[in-house]
Design a protein around this motif. Structure first.
Motif, PDB file in Angstrom:
ATOM      1  N   LEU A 179       0.835  -1.201   0.000  1.00 52.45           N
ATOM      2  CA  LEU A 179       0.000   0.000   0.000  1.00 52.45           C
ATOM      3  C   LEU A 179       0.866   1.245   0.000  1.00 52.45           C
ATOM      4  O   LEU A 179       0.613   2.204  -0.737  1.00 52.45           O
ATOM      5  N   VAL A 180       1.893   1.227   0.817  1.00 49.62           N
ATOM      6  CA  VAL A 180       2.741   2.413   0.941  1.00 49.62           C
ATOM      7  C   VAL A 180       3.607   2.600  -0.287  1.00 49.62           C
ATOM      8  O   VAL A 180       3.581   3.649  -0.936  1.00 49.62           O
ATOM      9  N   GLU A 181       4.367   1.580  -0.630  1.00 48.99           N
ATOM     10  CA  GLU A 181       5.432   1.805  -1.613  1.00 48.99           C
ATOM     11  C   GLU A 181       4.907   2.001  -3.032  1.00 48.99           C
ATOM     12  O   GLU A 181       5.458   2.796  -3.785  1.00 48.99           O
ATOM     13  N   VAL A 182       3.866   1.280  -3.379  1.00 51.26           N
ATOM     14  CA  VAL A 182       3.355   1.422  -4.738  1.00 51.26           C
ATOM     15  C   VAL A 182       2.803   2.827  -4.963  1.00 51.26           C
ATOM     16  O   VAL A 182       2.908   3.377  -6.046  1.00 51.26           O
ATOM     17  N   ASN A 183       2.274   3.426  -3.904  1.00 49.68           N
ATOM     18  CA  ASN A 183       1.607   4.712  -4.064  1.00 49.68           C
ATOM     19  C   ASN A 183       2.474   5.877  -3.610  1.00 49.68           C
ATOM     20  O   ASN A 183       1.971   6.952  -3.310  1.00 49.68           O
ATOM     21  N   LEU A 184       3.737   5.630  -3.539  1.00 52.58           N
ATOM     22  CA  LEU A 184       4.633   6.641  -3.000  1.00 52.58           C
ATOM     23  C   LEU A 184       5.037   7.674  -4.037  1.00 52.58           C
ATOM     24  O   LEU A 184       5.701   8.659  -3.711  1.00 52.58           O
TER      25      LEU A 184
ATOM     26  N   PHE B 275      17.579  -0.733   0.113  1.00 49.08           N
ATOM     27  CA  PHE B 275      17.077  -0.044  -1.068  1.00 49.08           C
ATOM     28  C   PHE B 275      15.687   0.528  -0.808  1.00 49.08           C
ATOM     29  O   PHE B 275      15.417   1.698  -1.059  1.00 49.08           O
ATOM     30  N   HIS B 276      14.818  -0.313  -0.291  1.00 44.43           N
ATOM     31  CA  HIS B 276      13.444   0.146  -0.078  1.00 44.43           C
ATOM     32  C   HIS B 276      13.368   1.190   1.027  1.00 44.43           C
ATOM     33  O   HIS B 276      12.574   2.125   0.962  1.00 44.43           O
ATOM     34  N   ALA B 277      14.207   1.019   2.048  1.00 41.04           N
ATOM     35  CA  ALA B 277      14.214   2.017   3.113  1.00 41.04           C
ATOM     36  C   ALA B 277      14.704   3.353   2.584  1.00 41.04           C
ATOM     37  O   ALA B 277      14.157   4.413   2.921  1.00 41.04           O
ATOM     38  N   ALA B 278      15.728   3.307   1.735  1.00 39.39           N
ATOM     39  CA  ALA B 278      16.233   4.547   1.158  1.00 39.39           C
ATOM     40  C   ALA B 278      15.178   5.194   0.266  1.00 39.39           C
ATOM     41  O   ALA B 278      14.999   6.414   0.255  1.00 39.39           O
ATOM     42  N   LEU B 279      14.464   4.341  -0.451  1.00 39.66           N
ATOM     43  CA  LEU B 279      13.397   4.856  -1.301  1.00 39.66           C
ATOM     44  C   LEU B 279      12.337   5.571  -0.475  1.00 39.66           C
ATOM     45  O   LEU B 279      11.951   6.708  -0.770  1.00 39.66           O
TER      46      LEU B 279
END
Lengths: 237, 237
Positions: free
Chosen positions: A109-114, A153-157
């Motif tokens: 939910l979070v990352e796709v819509n970031l 990577f994802h945290a940095a994103l």
DNA sequence: CCCTTAATTTGTTGGTCAACATACCGTCGA
DNA sequence: TCGACGGTATGTTGACCAACAAATTAAGGG
């Protein structure tokens, strides 16, 4: 019989009274962030109690993020309540012991819509950092290290989006997500696939291509999901 | 030389370590609400520390609202985190505008993009509940009650998505978000506007119209943001 | 100017005493 | 005999004290 302690406001333990007293002290002396409190011994003498009781009161204030104490210097007033709030979150996750899929759903939910926040906040340096992390992941010597760099990577994103609350939530989820990723990185092939996905995501970010970003991120997270259909121990963290 | 991360995380004081250890204990033993912790003496022996250190750790857990201790009975796991959160914000420090906006940004990220999960999980009963809450908000006698029902609407919406992690986060944030909404509901007009927005959102949900949902939710949350541009009193304690 | 030393403060530990709730056990009465 | 009642024994938290260790600042000497 009812309580015969009618006279004095006995509400709360000695520690709670000291907590209130310290709060009054802060208010009355108009202390602000950065100002120091009296030493524990002084506070104990001031409130006619013991040093251990004062220490427990200070522990509570520390838990609330109101003060911080360093040795020799003493207790200093701060405002780290945001972090305290996040501690509360982490307890929530502890207690309710969600399963992996639930947390993964939250993550998607979070990352796709970031993208909205990302396009607004990300810069060249952040993109370079993402690329460096991705490259390091491809060259990682073993799978756990690759999983760690995948999370990195994802945290940095997420961090590039510039929302503190979000970043801290990810900090809390770190150990869980890392285990999630270790489960999903069972082979070198999965890593190479993730590397390519990350590359696509970075490219989409660079081109400010919202659709491409959502497409690749969704694909990427969905792919990772395949490998963890069976959590290690259901309902356990 | 400096420790090369000799196995155990040395980070934090002994008290912090005991806090983490107790959290692990709760997790590993799968303890839930109502269960009792070992006695302070046992915990001290278990973690090879002193009783006072354990007491300070318990003080922190008490501040976070996840345990309660009664004399003689011992420490019992509870869930008073909402009260803990209120305590957190009862300190006279005003929430800074940045924090408000940050959390609001997090909220927008979640709620605007919730449609995937919602369309998948929501049913007629949930829609009816949303409508009932919205109607109650319109008819609320005063503004705080309307703000409460406004939060209730959004909490029910998020709950309908069926993600436990998300629901937990909203449950904890309740008092904070409610304050946010009270700040945004300064007049009857704002309530009527929110009522209409909610209606549009419900309609979009009913028609499974993703675009309409995102549009109306985004508008709605953006509208609420206008009212809290000016913080009450920055940085005073 | 740098190094050493001292002083102050927090961090941690062990112990003592009191308050108190619970369980157990013996006594008394029906 | 059986059950109700009351007292005691026990274990736990609450509060406190004393002492030492660690850290950090500040002062003093080379």
């Amino acid at each position: 019989m009812t309580t015969e302690t009618a006279g004095i406001e006995d509400r709360g333990s000695a520690v709670d009274q000291v907590v209130d007293a310290i709060r009054r002290l802060i208010r009355e002396r108009n202390l602000g962030i950065g100002d120091a409190l009296p030493s524990e011994i002084e506070l104990a003498a001031m409130f006619d109690t013991s040093r251990n009781t004062v220490r427990e009161a200070i522990r509570m204030l520390k838990a609330y993020g109101i003060i911080e104490s360093r040795q020799k210097v003493g207790a200093v007033i701060t405002d780290r309540r945001q972090q305290a709030l996040m501690e509360l979150f982490s307890f929530a996750i502890d207690i309710s012991a969600e399963n992996f899929l639930d947390i993964q759903g939250f993550r998607r939910l979070v990352e796709v819509n970031l993208s909205d926040l990302l396009f607004q906040a990300i810069d060249a340096a952040a993109l370079a950092r993402l690329e460096a992390i991705n490259e390091a992941m491809r060259l990682a010597p073993d799978l756990p290290e690759a999983a760690r760099l995948d999370f990195e990577f994802h945290a940095a994103l997420v961090g590039s989006a510039g929302n503190q609350t979000l970043s801290q939530v990810y900090g809390i989820l770190r150990p869980l997500l890392q285990r999630l990723m270790e489960a999903g990185k069972a082979s070198r092939i999965a890593i190479d696939s993730a590397y390519d996905d990350h590359g696509d995501i970075i490219a989409a970010l660079r081109q400010r291509d919202r659709i491409a970003y959502a497409y690749h991120m969704n694909r990427h997270l969905h792919a990772g999901l395949q490998f963890i259909q069976t959590p290690k121990e259901p309902g356990q963290i």
